[in-house]
Design an enzyme around this catalytic site. Structure first.
Site, mmCIF file in Angstrom:
data_model
loop_
_atom_site.group_PDB
_atom_site.id
_atom_site.type_symbol
_atom_site.label_atom_id
_atom_site.label_comp_id
_atom_site.label_asym_id
_atom_site.label_seq_id
_atom_site.Cartn_x
_atom_site.Cartn_y
_atom_site.Cartn_z
ATOM 1 N N LEU A 101 -5.636 -3.985 -1.433
ATOM 2 C CA LEU A 101 -6.447 -3.867 -2.639
ATOM 3 C C LEU A 101 -7.838 -3.394 -2.235
ATOM 4 C CD1 LEU A 101 -5.491 -7.213 -4.436
ATOM 5 C CD2 LEU A 101 -4.959 -4.921 -5.278
ATOM 6 N N ASP A 102 -8.417 -2.493 -3.038
ATOM 7 C CA ASP A 102 -9.765 -2.048 -2.720
ATOM 8 C C ASP A 102 -10.783 -3.124 -3.086
ATOM 9 O OD1 ASP A 102 -10.070 -1.891 -5.473
ATOM 10 O OD2 ASP A 102 -9.756 0.270 -5.541
ATOM 11 N N VAL A 103 -12.048 -2.856 -2.795
ATOM 12 C CA VAL A 103 -13.081 -3.878 -2.933
ATOM 13 C C VAL A 103 -13.218 -4.350 -4.375
ATOM 14 C CG1 VAL A 103 -15.549 -4.332 -2.643
ATOM 15 C CG2 VAL A 103 -14.320 -3.007 -0.928
ATOM 16 N N SER A 105 -11.005 -4.459 -6.766
ATOM 17 C CA SER A 105 -9.799 -5.038 -7.357
ATOM 18 C C SER A 105 -9.612 -6.475 -6.896
ATOM 19 C CB SER A 105 -8.567 -4.210 -6.992
ATOM 20 O OG SER A 105 -8.741 -2.858 -7.366
ATOM 21 N N ARG A 240 -6.943 3.609 -12.252
ATOM 22 C CA ARG A 240 -8.157 3.866 -13.037
ATOM 23 C C ARG A 240 -8.121 5.278 -13.627
ATOM 24 N NH1 ARG A 240 -10.342 1.448 -8.228
ATOM 25 N NH2 ARG A 240 -10.864 -0.752 -8.612
#
Length: 325
Positions: A101-103, A105, A240
């Site tokens: 997961l990115d920062v 999320s 997104r």
């Protein structure tokens, strides 16, 4: 004989999931879990220091009056094996990370300990689907499709209704269903395709473009709306972008305010460990629950396969009696 710390580590080997907070890098989550597990393992009572037989000089003998050397047998600890010399029993453990997961999320993040890393690699070669909840807002567009990016356009949204939104979502899902069949590399008229579809395993072979297998609106109160997404081979940035494209299809604009993963394969948000539970005892229970659920799923699959074989066999038994009539 294995020490208590080694026995604890063997129970830790496997898969489990944690809740990754928004705004925190996944590497920091992994490092914190690894640090807590090392602390728990090394806090276990160490094995007793081995003893060795040594001949020691008798301290009661007077060397000035007695010229002969007096020795006594004694059992003393082996200093080279003492915990204060060797240090902690575990210096490092291997904690692997599943689909990241990115920062920005949050949600379910699957981790693996020890031999569980091999299971983790096998898990993501079986077309694992993931569920997300997307918090969205109409009225603006940004350069990175999130609400924190630089605003590049603003638009109205009064003309958007729930029916129009559902039509656009159905159109997007239909396009992705066609892509799913295209990348599956299976003859759709074959028995193999039918069995894969029944088990929910019909999907792309190897790497493919991101595919949405499910897309629906669960909350609609303009300008805010919430989407639930089921997907394969996705990234959070792509999700997104889907929100951005949805706004464009509705003759407006939209940004994604939050991405939260609620399921990753067998792991759900209800099973994920929160920050206060990233400890060795809680991780051990989570790993055991994963193995139990996996075993139960395999048992149900075998039972279902047996029911299908029995049903097919019953139909074949009835066939000759009809012919005789």
């Amino acid at each position: 004989m294995a020490t208590l710390a080694v026995s604890m580590f063997r129970r830790l080997e496997g898969l489990f999931c944690v809740v990754k907070p928004s705004g925190v890098h996944w590497k920091l989550v992994r490092d914190n879990v690894e640090k807590n597990l090392l602390k728990g393992l090394n806090a276990a009572p160490p094995q007793s220091c081995p003893q060795q037989i040594r001949f020691l000089r008798d301290p009661g003998a007077d060397t000035e009056t007695t010229k002969s050397l007096t020795l006594s047998v004694a059992s003393v600890p082996v200093l080279s094996k003492h915990p204060l010399v060797t240090g902690p029993e575990f210096q490092r453990i291997q904690v692997g990370v599943g689909h990241r997961l990115d920062v920005s999320s949050s949600g379910v993040l699957v981790l693996a300990v020890g031999r569980g890393n091999r299971v983790l690699n096998d898990l993501y070669e079986t077309r694992v689907t993931r569920d997300y909840t997307l918090e969205c807002e109409f009225g603006s567009a940004t350069d990175d499709f999130s609400d924190t990016g630089r605003v590049v356009e603003r638009s109205t949204y009064d003309h958007i209704t729930l029916d129009k939104l559902n039509k656009v979502l159905a159109m997007l899902q239909g396009a992705h269903q066609k892509a799913l069949l295209t990348y599956s590399n299976v003859d759709l008229r074959s028995q193999e395709a039918y069995e894969l579809a029944v088990q929910g395993l019909l999907g792309p072979e190897g790497k493919s473009v991101p595919i949405l297998t499910g897309l629906r609106c669960v909350h609609f109160q303009p300008p805010n709306f919430t989407l639930e997404v089921q997907c394969l081979n996705e990234t959070q940035k792509y999700l997104r972008k889907v929100v951005h494209e949805t706004g464009l299809e509705l003759r407006s604009t939209a940004v994604c305010k939050g991405v939260r993963r609620t399921r990753d394969g067998l792991f759900t948000l209800q099973q994920a460990l929160t920050r206060h539970h990233w400890t060795a005892p809680h991780v051990t229970r989570a790993v055991q629950q994963y193995y139990s659920s996996k075993k139960n799923k395999k048992t149900r699959a075998v039972a279902d396969r047996g029911d299908r074989i029995t049903t097919t066999g019953g139909e074949c038994d009835e066939q000759p009696s009809n012919l005789n009539q």
